[in-house]
Scaffold this motif. Structure first.
Motif, PDB file in Angstrom:
ATOM      1  N   LEU A 104      18.706  -3.390  11.083  1.00  0.00           N
ATOM      2  CA  LEU A 104      17.787  -2.302  11.404  1.00  0.00           C
ATOM      3  C   LEU A 104      16.366  -2.690  11.019  1.00  0.00           C
ATOM      4  O   LEU A 104      16.128  -3.710  10.398  1.00  0.00           O
ATOM      5  N   GLY A 105      15.420  -1.851  11.373  1.00  0.00           N
ATOM      6  CA  GLY A 105      14.011  -2.165  11.184  1.00  0.00           C
ATOM      7  C   GLY A 105      13.547  -2.140   9.736  1.00  0.00           C
ATOM      8  O   GLY A 105      14.265  -1.743   8.817  1.00  0.00           O
ATOM      9  N   ALA A 106      12.305  -2.556   9.565  1.00  0.00           N
ATOM     10  CA  ALA A 106      11.682  -2.620   8.241  1.00  0.00           C
ATOM     11  C   ALA A 106      11.548  -1.233   7.621  1.00  0.00           C
ATOM     12  O   ALA A 106      11.511  -1.097   6.398  1.00  0.00           O
ATOM     13  N   GLY A 107      11.506  -0.204   8.454  1.00  0.00           N
ATOM     14  CA  GLY A 107      11.373   1.161   7.942  1.00  0.00           C
ATOM     15  C   GLY A 107      12.480   1.533   6.974  1.00  0.00           C
ATOM     16  O   GLY A 107      12.245   2.250   5.994  1.00  0.00           O
ATOM     17  N   LEU A 108      13.705   1.055   7.233  1.00  0.00           N
ATOM     18  CA  LEU A 108      14.816   1.355   6.325  1.00  0.00           C
ATOM     19  C   LEU A 108      14.566   0.741   4.950  1.00  0.00           C
ATOM     20  O   LEU A 108      14.805   1.387   3.926  1.00  0.00           O
ATOM     21  N   ILE A 109      14.069  -0.484   4.911  1.00  0.00           N
ATOM     22  CA  ILE A 109      13.794  -1.138   3.630  1.00  0.00           C
ATOM     23  C   ILE A 109      12.724  -0.356   2.870  1.00  0.00           C
ATOM     24  O   ILE A 109      12.854  -0.085   1.678  1.00  0.00           O
ATOM     25  N   VAL A 110      11.657   0.033   3.560  1.00  0.00           N
ATOM     26  CA  VAL A 110      10.592   0.805   2.920  1.00  0.00           C
ATOM     27  C   VAL A 110      11.148   2.146   2.427  1.00  0.00           C
ATOM     28  O   VAL A 110      10.853   2.576   1.307  1.00  0.00           O
ATOM     29  N   HIS A 111      11.956   2.803   3.230  1.00  0.00           N
ATOM     30  CA  HIS A 111      12.580   4.068   2.846  1.00  0.00           C
ATOM     31  C   HIS A 111      13.335   3.896   1.522  1.00  0.00           C
ATOM     32  O   HIS A 111      13.189   4.701   0.597  1.00  0.00           O
ATOM     33  N   GLU A 112      14.115   2.843   1.422  1.00  0.00           N
ATOM     34  CA  GLU A 112      14.895   2.608   0.209  1.00  0.00           C
ATOM     35  C   GLU A 112      14.001   2.229  -0.967  1.00  0.00           C
ATOM     36  O   GLU A 112      14.276   2.613  -2.108  1.00  0.00           O
ATOM     37  N   LEU A 113      12.908   1.526  -0.713  1.00  0.00           N
ATOM     38  CA  LEU A 113      11.964   1.210  -1.792  1.00  0.00           C
ATOM     39  C   LEU A 113      11.311   2.473  -2.340  1.00  0.00           C
ATOM     40  O   LEU A 113      11.025   2.561  -3.538  1.00  0.00           O
ATOM     41  N   VAL A 114      11.087   3.451  -1.480  1.00  0.00           N
ATOM     42  CA  VAL A 114      10.557   4.734  -1.949  1.00  0.00           C
ATOM     43  C   VAL A 114      11.566   5.388  -2.892  1.00  0.00           C
ATOM     44  O   VAL A 114      11.192   5.945  -3.932  1.00  0.00           O
ATOM     45  N   SER A 159      14.158  17.066  -0.424  1.00  0.00           N
ATOM     46  CA  SER A 159      12.733  16.705  -0.525  1.00  0.00           C
ATOM     47  C   SER A 159      12.530  15.215  -0.785  1.00  0.00           C
ATOM     48  O   SER A 159      11.568  14.628  -0.274  1.00  0.00           O
ATOM     49  N   LEU A 160      13.401  14.590  -1.541  1.00  0.00           N
ATOM     50  CA  LEU A 160      13.268  13.157  -1.807  1.00  0.00           C
ATOM     51  C   LEU A 160      13.509  12.332  -0.546  1.00  0.00           C
ATOM     52  O   LEU A 160      12.875  11.293  -0.341  1.00  0.00           O
ATOM     53  N   GLU A 161      14.388  12.791   0.314  1.00  0.00           N
ATOM     54  CA  GLU A 161      14.606  12.126   1.608  1.00  0.00           C
ATOM     55  C   GLU A 161      13.411  12.344   2.532  1.00  0.00           C
ATOM     56  O   GLU A 161      12.983  11.416   3.225  1.00  0.00           O
ATOM     57  N   ARG A 162      12.875  13.547   2.533  1.00  0.00           N
ATOM     58  CA  ARG A 162      11.695  13.819   3.371  1.00  0.00           C
ATOM     59  C   ARG A 162      10.523  12.939   2.950  1.00  0.00           C
ATOM     60  O   ARG A 162       9.818  12.387   3.787  1.00  0.00           O
ATOM     61  N   GLU A 163      10.325  12.797   1.639  1.00  0.00           N
ATOM     62  CA  GLU A 163       9.245  11.933   1.143  1.00  0.00           C
ATOM     63  C   GLU A 163       9.467  10.488   1.582  1.00  0.00           C
ATOM     64  O   GLU A 163       8.534   9.830   2.059  1.00  0.00           O
ATOM     65  N   ALA A 164      10.689   9.993   1.438  1.00  0.00           N
ATOM     66  CA  ALA A 164      10.983   8.607   1.816  1.00  0.00           C
ATOM     67  C   ALA A 164      10.782   8.396   3.314  1.00  0.00           C
ATOM     68  O   ALA A 164      10.236   7.368   3.730  1.00  0.00           O
ATOM     69  N   ARG A 165      11.202   9.349   4.129  1.00  0.00           N
ATOM     70  CA  ARG A 165      10.997   9.225   5.591  1.00  0.00           C
ATOM     71  C   ARG A 165       9.518   9.213   5.936  1.00  0.00           C
ATOM     72  O   ARG A 165       9.063   8.416   6.750  1.00  0.00           O
ATOM     73  N   GLN A 186       0.845  -1.205   0.000  1.00  0.00           N
ATOM     74  CA  GLN A 186       0.000   0.000   0.000  1.00  0.00           C
ATOM     75  C   GLN A 186       0.879   1.254   0.000  1.00  0.00           C
ATOM     76  O   GLN A 186       0.568   2.238  -0.661  1.00  0.00           O
ATOM     77  N   LEU A 187       1.972   1.205   0.749  1.00  0.00           N
ATOM     78  CA  LEU A 187       2.866   2.358   0.848  1.00  0.00           C
ATOM     79  C   LEU A 187       3.746   2.511  -0.388  1.00  0.00           C
ATOM     80  O   LEU A 187       4.065   3.623  -0.806  1.00  0.00           O
ATOM     81  N   VAL A 188       4.161   1.388  -0.948  1.00  0.00           N
ATOM     82  CA  VAL A 188       5.072   1.368  -2.089  1.00  0.00           C
ATOM     83  C   VAL A 188       4.446   0.449  -3.144  1.00  0.00           C
ATOM     84  O   VAL A 188       4.837  -0.704  -3.275  1.00  0.00           O
ATOM     85  N   PRO A 189       3.468   0.960  -3.906  1.00  0.00           N
ATOM     86  CA  PRO A 189       2.654   0.093  -4.752  1.00  0.00           C
ATOM     87  C   PRO A 189       3.213  -0.262  -6.127  1.00  0.00           C
ATOM     88  O   PRO A 189       2.568  -0.975  -6.867  1.00  0.00           O
ATOM     89  N   ASP A 190       4.397   0.163  -6.476  1.00  0.00           N
ATOM     90  CA  ASP A 190       4.841   0.024  -7.865  1.00  0.00           C
ATOM     91  C   ASP A 190       5.594  -1.263  -8.199  1.00  0.00           C
ATOM     92  O   ASP A 190       6.204  -1.360  -9.256  1.00  0.00           O
ATOM     93  N   GLY A 191       5.602  -2.225  -7.323  1.00  0.00           N
ATOM     94  CA  GLY A 191       6.312  -3.468  -7.621  1.00  0.00           C
ATOM     95  C   GLY A 191       7.788  -3.435  -7.283  1.00  0.00           C
ATOM     96  O   GLY A 191       8.539  -4.315  -7.674  1.00  0.00           O
ATOM     97  N   SER A 192       8.230  -2.429  -6.561  1.00  0.00           N
ATOM     98  CA  SER A 192       9.655  -2.327  -6.242  1.00  0.00           C
ATOM     99  C   SER A 192      10.107  -3.381  -5.233  1.00  0.00           C
ATOM    100  O   SER A 192      11.295  -3.494  -4.954  1.00  0.00           O
ATOM    101  N   GLN A 198      11.178   3.917  -6.237  1.00  0.00           N
ATOM    102  CA  GLN A 198      10.031   4.543  -6.898  1.00  0.00           C
ATOM    103  C   GLN A 198      10.401   5.910  -7.460  1.00  0.00           C
ATOM    104  O   GLN A 198      10.010   6.266  -8.562  1.00  0.00           O
ATOM    105  N   GLN A 199      11.129   6.688  -6.667  1.00  0.00           N
ATOM    106  CA  GLN A 199      11.521   8.034  -7.101  1.00  0.00           C
ATOM    107  C   GLN A 199      12.406   7.974  -8.348  1.00  0.00           C
ATOM    108  O   GLN A 199      12.209   8.762  -9.280  1.00  0.00           O
TER     109      GLN A 199
END
Length: 127
Positions: free
Chosen positions: A64-74, A113-119, A20-26, A77-78
């Motif tokens: 580290l936590g799953a948040g880092l993986i999601v951050h990098e997946l964003v 801004s790209l880091e802020r979006e990923a966070r 849902q957060l990273v929907p593009d298949g990354s 997407q970017q």
């Protein structure tokens, strides 16, 4: 090489929420663990580096936590959304602009801004 999905499952993250957060298949983007001899280059600099074709991280970052993986997946997407040139110019331009305004490395980096979006998106993973 590992998959983000595999790492997220190991960390107990709900993959349906991640998609849902990273929907593009990354979730199919490979994660490469860099060799240990490169670890001194990472210390205090970055937890991971994302390129359009993969995510690179030292073994220590895998703990580290799953948040880092999601951050990098964003970031994946970017890269896809903006393309190589626009992503690079925007990311480096905003960082350089911050440094020219006499911000510290950390302040200039966190203001990109790209880091802020990923966070912000990665924080959406938290319950």
């Amino acid at each position: 090489m590992r998959s983000p999905a595999q790492l997220l499952i190991e960390k107990g993250a709900a993959l349906d929420r991640v998609t849902q957060l990273v929907p593009d298949g990354s979730l199919h983007t490979p994660v490469y663990v860099t060799p240990g001899w490169l670890d001194p280059l990472w210390e205090g600099r970055a937890l991971a580096i994302t390129m359009p074709w993969g995510i690179y991280m030292p073994a220590a970052s895998l703990r580290l936590g799953a948040g880092l993986i999601v951050h990098e997946l964003v970031h994946v997407q970017q890269w896809r959304r903006l393309g190589w040139l626009h992503f690079s110019l925007r990311y480096l331009g905003e960082y350089a602009g911050g440094r020219l305004r006499r911000k510290s490395h950390q302040a200039a980096y966190t203001a990109i801004s790209l880091e802020r979006e990923a966070r912000a998106i990665a924080e959406g993973l938290s319950p």
